[in-house]
Design an enzyme around this catalytic site. Structure first.
Site, PDB file in Angstrom:
ATOM      1  N   ASP A  67      -2.417 -11.129  -8.830  1.00 39.11           N
ATOM      2  CA  ASP A  67      -1.269 -10.297  -9.184  1.00 39.11           C
ATOM      3  C   ASP A  67       0.028 -11.100  -9.285  1.00 39.11           C
ATOM      4  O   ASP A  67       0.091 -12.254  -8.869  1.00 39.11           O
ATOM      5  CB  ASP A  67      -1.104  -9.155  -8.157  1.00 39.11           C
ATOM      6  CG  ASP A  67      -1.314  -9.604  -6.713  1.00 39.11           C
ATOM      7  OD1 ASP A  67      -1.118 -10.810  -6.431  1.00 39.11           O
ATOM      8  OD2 ASP A  67      -1.667  -8.785  -5.870  1.00 39.11           O
ATOM      9  N   ASN A 137      -2.057  -0.775   4.209  1.00 42.74           N
ATOM     10  CA  ASN A 137      -2.497   0.515   3.660  1.00 42.74           C
ATOM     11  C   ASN A 137      -3.871   0.405   2.995  1.00 42.74           C
ATOM     12  O   ASN A 137      -4.295   1.320   2.297  1.00 42.74           O
ATOM     13  CB  ASN A 137      -1.456   1.049   2.665  1.00 42.74           C
ATOM     14  CG  ASN A 137      -1.256   0.123   1.470  1.00 42.74           C
ATOM     15  OD1 ASN A 137      -1.950  -0.880   1.322  1.00 42.74           O
ATOM     16  ND2 ASN A 137      -0.312   0.463   0.599  1.00 42.74           N
ATOM     17  N   HIS A 139      -4.794  -1.761   0.665  1.00 49.04           N
ATOM     18  CA  HIS A 139      -4.846  -2.239  -0.725  1.00 49.04           C
ATOM     19  C   HIS A 139      -5.529  -3.610  -0.812  1.00 49.04           C
ATOM     20  O   HIS A 139      -5.522  -4.385   0.141  1.00 49.04           O
ATOM     21  CB  HIS A 139      -3.457  -2.248  -1.388  1.00 49.04           C
ATOM     22  CG  HIS A 139      -2.509  -3.316  -0.950  1.00 49.04           C
ATOM     23  ND1 HIS A 139      -1.146  -3.202  -1.056  1.00 49.04           N
ATOM     24  CD2 HIS A 139      -2.709  -4.552  -0.422  1.00 49.04           C
ATOM     25  CE1 HIS A 139      -0.567  -4.299  -0.632  1.00 49.04           C
ATOM     26  NE2 HIS A 139      -1.491  -5.131  -0.233  1.00 49.04           N
ATOM     27  N   GLU A 144      -2.976   0.018  -4.888  1.00 47.88           N
ATOM     28  CA  GLU A 144      -2.496   0.857  -3.796  1.00 47.88           C
ATOM     29  C   GLU A 144      -3.417   2.076  -3.610  1.00 47.88           C
ATOM     30  O   GLU A 144      -4.225   2.387  -4.501  1.00 47.88           O
ATOM     31  CB  GLU A 144      -1.057   1.306  -4.117  1.00 47.88           C
ATOM     32  CG  GLU A 144      -0.067   0.155  -4.326  1.00 47.88           C
ATOM     33  CD  GLU A 144       0.346  -0.561  -3.038  1.00 47.88           C
ATOM     34  OE1 GLU A 144      -0.475  -0.687  -2.115  1.00 47.88           O
ATOM     35  OE2 GLU A 144       1.513  -1.008  -2.966  1.00 47.88           O
TER      36      GLU A 144
HETATM   37  P1  PGA Z   1      -0.299 -10.564   3.664  1.00 45.17           P
HETATM   38  O1  PGA Z   1      -0.620  -9.624   2.425  1.00 45.17           O
HETATM   39  O2  PGA Z   1      -1.309 -11.640   3.646  1.00 45.17           O
HETATM   40  O3  PGA Z   1       1.090 -11.068   3.409  1.00 45.17           O
HETATM   41  O4  PGA Z   1      -0.403  -9.691   4.881  1.00 45.17           O
HETATM   42  C1  PGA Z   1      -1.936  -9.249   2.185  1.00 45.17           C
HETATM   43  C2  PGA Z   1      -1.977  -8.156   1.158  1.00 45.17           C
HETATM   44  O5  PGA Z   1      -1.010  -7.379   1.061  1.00 45.17           O
HETATM   45  O6  PGA Z   1      -2.978  -8.061   0.444  1.00 45.17           O
END
Ligand code: PGA
Length: 241
Positions: A67, A137, A139, A144
């Site tokens: 992404d 959450n 994702h 999302e």
């Molecule tokens: P993070 O993000 O490694 O910064 O916790 C992971 C994600 O949101 O997929």
């Protein structure tokens, strides 16, 4: 799906870095699905150490990130282009930049860009190995809660939870982009092998939901139960009770 508490973040990061390294050695033109985020930092550091020590030819390896934020160009310090350059591509010089792909966050038309990226994935894929983090959450990528399981690369409205979680990389929460381009859930599921990493108490709830075996678009990562080759590595703090 196997959820393994591999002890601590350092050991898990080294393990996953080694799997990525082995994949690149085993097949010179490997296709790798790469992730960004705080979770991945030690993993990339361990990978760079392995690469520097062994100096393999990775010029034919092709990478595809999950992404990118809409509105951030490749030079923006919080863009995922910059993250990848800083942590991997500028560290070990052997990668061919023409083979290191991320969605373009400043394309004139994000929908057209999403379609271009999905077509690229179709043309070059499937990924031999896809690395994933997980949001609080649930994702994966920026898919999302509520994202369709048959989604392909698309424009995403980020949730407040994601904007809040990622605001640590920006001077001000108001600076966090509200949208991104993300590989879809169907795009991710095409990978031959998937490894998901999660560390810390703040990921425990998402991993508990994943471990429950309940498959629901409310927790996008639960789609991974429908894939035959998924490993999940967590630390003590993220391990469900
Ligand atoms: P993070 O993000 O490694 O910064 O916790 C992971 C994600 O949101 O997929």
């Amino acid at each position: 799906m196997k959820i393994t508490n591999i002890g601590d973040k350092k050991q898990a990061s080294f393990y996953v870095a080694t799997e990525l390294y082995k994949q690149m050695i085993h097949k010179k033109e490997s296709k790798l699905g790469l992730a960004t985020g705080g979770t991945m930092i030690e993993m990339y550091e361990a990978l760079v150490s392995l690469l520097e020590k062994n100096q393999p030819d990775v010029s034919q390896v092709e990478t595809f990130n999950l992404d990118e934020y809409i509105g951030l160009d490749a030079e923006h310090p919080a863009s995922y282009h910059q993250y990848m350059n800083n942590i991997l591509f500028d560290q070990y010089k052997g990668f061919d930049s023409a083979k290191c792909h991320l969605p373009n966050g400043v394309a004139d038309n994000p929908e057209v860009e999403a379609n271009r990226y999905e077509a690229l994935l179709d043309e070059k894929g499937p990924m031999d190995l896809q690395i994933l983090g997980i949001g609080q959450n649930g994702h994966i990528g920026f898919n999302e809660p509520g994202t369709a399981f048959d989604s392909v690369t698309h424009r995403v409205d980020l949730t407040d939870s994601t904007i809040e979680a990622n605001s640590r990389y920006f001077d001000d929460k108001a600076d966090v982009p509200k949208q991104a381009i993300s590989m879809g859930l169907r795009s991710i599921m095409k990978a031959k092998r998937i490894i998901l990493l999660a560390f810390g108490e703040h990921k425990k709830e998402a991993i508990t939901q994943l471990a429950s075996g309940n498959i629901t678009t409310d927790v996008p990562a639960t789609i991974l139960h429908l894939h035959p080759n998924v490993e999940v590595y967590v630390d003590d703090a993220a391990m469900p009770d």
